[in-house]
Design a protein around this motif. Sequence first.
Motif, PDB file in Angstrom:
ATOM      1  N   TRP A   1       0.817  -1.202   0.000  1.00  0.00           N
ATOM      2  CA  TRP A   1       0.000   0.000   0.000  1.00  0.00           C
ATOM      3  C   TRP A   1       0.854   1.256   0.000  1.00  0.00           C
ATOM      4  O   TRP A   1       1.876   1.342   0.680  1.00  0.00           O
ATOM      5  CB  TRP A   1      -0.943  -0.010   1.201  1.00  0.00           C
ATOM      6  CG  TRP A   1      -1.991  -1.065   1.040  1.00  0.00           C
ATOM      7  CD1 TRP A   1      -1.906  -2.374   1.421  1.00  0.00           C
ATOM      8  CD2 TRP A   1      -3.236  -0.929   0.399  1.00  0.00           C
ATOM      9  NE1 TRP A   1      -3.036  -3.052   1.057  1.00  0.00           N
ATOM     10  CE2 TRP A   1      -3.882  -2.180   0.433  1.00  0.00           C
ATOM     11  CE3 TRP A   1      -3.895   0.138  -0.204  1.00  0.00           C
ATOM     12  CZ2 TRP A   1      -5.134  -2.394  -0.114  1.00  0.00           C
ATOM     13  CZ3 TRP A   1      -5.151  -0.080  -0.741  1.00  0.00           C
ATOM     14  CH2 TRP A   1      -5.763  -1.336  -0.689  1.00  0.00           C
TER      15      TRP A   1
ATOM     16  N   ALA B   1       0.563   5.787  -0.259  1.00  0.00           N
ATOM     17  CA  ALA B   1      -0.188   7.035  -0.248  1.00  0.00           C
ATOM     18  C   ALA B   1       0.487   7.972  -1.250  1.00  0.00           C
ATOM     19  O   ALA B   1       1.697   8.189  -1.173  1.00  0.00           O
ATOM     20  CB  ALA B   1      -0.174   7.654   1.143  1.00  0.00           C
TER      21      ALA B   1
ATOM     22  N   SER C   1      -5.049  13.445  -3.026  1.00  0.00           N
ATOM     23  CA  SER C   1      -4.285  12.299  -2.530  1.00  0.00           C
ATOM     24  C   SER C   1      -5.139  11.048  -2.654  1.00  0.00           C
ATOM     25  O   SER C   1      -6.360  11.119  -2.751  1.00  0.00           O
ATOM     26  CB  SER C   1      -3.846  12.514  -1.081  1.00  0.00           C
ATOM     27  OG  SER C   1      -4.971  12.658  -0.247  1.00  0.00           O
TER      28      SER C   1
ATOM     29  N   TYR D   1      -4.939   6.504  -1.656  1.00  0.00           N
ATOM     30  CA  TYR D   1      -4.283   5.304  -1.138  1.00  0.00           C
ATOM     31  C   TYR D   1      -4.550   4.167  -2.118  1.00  0.00           C
ATOM     32  O   TYR D   1      -5.699   3.922  -2.472  1.00  0.00           O
ATOM     33  CB  TYR D   1      -4.838   4.913   0.233  1.00  0.00           C
ATOM     34  CG  TYR D   1      -4.755   6.011   1.249  1.00  0.00           C
ATOM     35  CD1 TYR D   1      -3.538   6.335   1.838  1.00  0.00           C
ATOM     36  CD2 TYR D   1      -5.888   6.721   1.632  1.00  0.00           C
ATOM     37  CE1 TYR D   1      -3.453   7.349   2.774  1.00  0.00           C
ATOM     38  CE2 TYR D   1      -5.808   7.733   2.569  1.00  0.00           C
ATOM     39  CZ  TYR D   1      -4.589   8.045   3.139  1.00  0.00           C
ATOM     40  OH  TYR D   1      -4.503   9.057   4.067  1.00  0.00           O
TER      41      TYR D   1
ATOM     42  N   MET E   1       3.179   2.330   2.845  1.00  0.00           N
ATOM     43  CA  MET E   1       2.426   2.116   4.075  1.00  0.00           C
ATOM     44  C   MET E   1       2.559   0.695   4.611  1.00  0.00           C
ATOM     45  O   MET E   1       2.098   0.416   5.703  1.00  0.00           O
ATOM     46  CB  MET E   1       0.950   2.454   3.826  1.00  0.00           C
ATOM     47  CG  MET E   1       0.736   3.898   3.438  1.00  0.00           C
ATOM     48  SD  MET E   1      -0.935   4.242   2.844  1.00  0.00           S
ATOM     49  CE  MET E   1      -1.941   3.657   4.188  1.00  0.00           C
TER      50      MET E   1
ATOM     51  N   ILE F   1      -6.181  -2.782   5.750  1.00  0.00           N
ATOM     52  CA  ILE F   1      -5.842  -1.381   5.503  1.00  0.00           C
ATOM     53  C   ILE F   1      -7.017  -0.462   5.826  1.00  0.00           C
ATOM     54  O   ILE F   1      -6.827   0.694   6.200  1.00  0.00           O
ATOM     55  CB  ILE F   1      -5.334  -1.169   4.048  1.00  0.00           C
ATOM     56  CG1 ILE F   1      -4.416   0.056   3.965  1.00  0.00           C
ATOM     57  CG2 ILE F   1      -6.459  -1.052   3.064  1.00  0.00           C
ATOM     58  CD1 ILE F   1      -3.058  -0.144   4.510  1.00  0.00           C
TER      59      ILE F   1
END
Length: 76
Positions: free
Chosen positions: A7, A9, A26, A28, A62, A70
């Motif tokens: 993951w 960002a 932004s 994820y 991440m 998540i």
Amino acid sequence: MSEKLHWFAFSFIRADSSAQTTTRASVYLGFESTLITIGKINYAKRSAGIADNSVLIAFSYMGEATKEDIKEDYNA
């Protein structure tokens, strides 16, 4: 249980000098590998809903987790 993904960002910015505005976005995203390619950055832009001519200002790793992990709510 779903498969684990890596993951990230992503953060983007786009300045429009004619309109004197700045757009930030932004997102994820999870990928099968840790390699971040230009194709994945362009995919992240589309996923964030920002213009193709925006600039990537940062991305952070991440960790490896399932989609369920998540999204898990955290209460300290």
